[in-house]
Design an enzyme around this catalytic site. Structure first.
Site, PDB file in Angstrom:
ATOM      1  N   ASP A 138      31.789  46.831 -44.343  1.00  0.00           N
ATOM      2  CA  ASP A 138      32.120  45.411 -44.231  1.00  0.00           C
ATOM      3  C   ASP A 138      31.257  44.752 -43.157  1.00  0.00           C
ATOM      4  O   ASP A 138      30.762  45.419 -42.239  1.00  0.00           O
ATOM      5  CB  ASP A 138      33.597  45.234 -43.873  1.00  0.00           C
ATOM      6  N   LYS A 139      31.117  43.444 -43.247  1.00  0.00           N
ATOM      7  CA  LYS A 139      30.286  42.682 -42.319  1.00  0.00           C
ATOM      8  C   LYS A 139      30.566  43.037 -40.864  1.00  0.00           C
ATOM      9  O   LYS A 139      29.645  43.233 -40.069  1.00  0.00           O
ATOM     10  CB  LYS A 139      30.510  41.186 -42.545  1.00  0.00           C
TER      11      LYS A 139
END
Length: 319
Positions: A138-139
């Site tokens: 995830d970011k």
């Protein structure tokens, strides 16, 4: 930009009376079945110089010739983005992803992604699906990722993910006091009403997360998670499902639990912590060419260390 693949093999006689696509999958194990079927259909994989259909039978003794062009997979642009590369050879690249870096371009993030940075570092990745990215973080999740630098390496790494032989371990800080470790075996799918979220869903895909306690703080728990499967947001969804959402997870934690006993420094840090406290700490895989087992473990990022130290100081304050 494109690159050429060229291989020639003879069909063993024991493979006679079998479908071409099945025989090709056994004789060219470095490439996925779907890609081999594309090459058969497009005439880039021929039998004695002739184009055949995937369902046609071979008799044995024929020459299979693969001459394929790997074409650019997208119109992504290379960008000079700082990458923390932990290991690299001709086949794979292992990196330590920083927080805030989106892995793959999407509608709202066409530039400034890890993929753009990889293309700058290694331009030939433009010919590999998803620029060699075989799994994502995830970011705002930090830590170890492996990237395939060849189509053959990608096929092997994807197979390791699918047969669960690739080992991935994460460290996280969750809300609440966990008594002990355990396993969450709950399917994950899209949230019923909020389409940007995932959720435990009986109609979802199998998802298994093992976790163990590293340290129990008065109001939080520091844990290590081992993934069997790799569903989107898996650890975040599973921990929230059992009542222990990750610190800083604005998507899956309704709010930060700030009990009365928390000191002002920890309270301020918990309120301002800008991301989910999740770090891909360790990675184990079989090298796609040498078949050697390789392992990496990476240090925690500074913000994660600060969180643990502040929790430890707050714990000492209560003693």
């Amino acid at each position: 930009m494109s690159s050429q693949i060229s291989h020639t093999v003879e069909v063993p006689y024991e493979e006679g009376n079998k479908r071409l696509d099945q025989v090709a999958a056994r004789l060219f194990p470095d490439f996925s079945r779907s890609r081999l079927q594309e090459w058969i259909k497009s005439g880039q994989l021929t039998v004695n110089g002739e184009v055949m259909r995937g369902r046609d039978k071979v008799v044995g003794g024929e020459t299979l010739e693969l001459k394929a062009e790997l074409e650019a997979e997208g119109d992504w642009q290379p960008e000079e983005i700082e990458l923390d590369i932990v290991y690299e050879d001709d086949d794979i690249l292992v990196l330590n992803k920083q927080a805030g870096l989106v892995v793959h371009p999407a509608a709202g993030n066409r530039t400034g992604t890890l993929l753009n940075g990889l293309l700058f570092h290694c331009p030939d990745l433009i010919n590999i699906p998803r620029a060699g990215i075989v799994h994502r973080l995830d970011k705002d999740t930090t830590g170890l990722m492996v990237v395939a630098k060849t189509l053959q390496a990608q096929t092997h790494l994807v197979a390791q993910l699918q047969d669960r032989s690739m080992g991935r371990e994460y460290e996280a800080v969750v809300q609440g006091h966990m008594i002990s470790g355990g396993t969450v075996d709950e399917p994950i799918g899209r949230h019923g009403t909020q389409r940007t979220k995932m959720a435990v869903n009986p109609m979802g895909k199998e998802a298994v997360t093992h976790y163990r306690v590293l340290h129990k703080f008065p109001t939080h728990t520091y844990i290590r998670c081992k993934l069997e499967t790799g569903r989107t947001h898996q650890i975040r969804v599973h921990m929230a499902h059992i009542g222990h959402p990750l610190v800083g997870d604005a998507t899956y934690a309704a709010r930060q639990r700030l009990t009365k006993g928390i000191g002002p420094e920890l309270r301020e840090l918990l309120v301002s912590f800008p991301r989910q406290a999740l770090h891909a700490k360790a990675l184990t895989l079989m090298h796609p060419r040498t078949e050697e087992t390789m392992e990496w473990e990476i240090e925690l990022p500074d913000d994660f260390i600060e969180l643990l130290n502040t929790m430890a100081d707050d714990e000492d304050r209560d003693d």
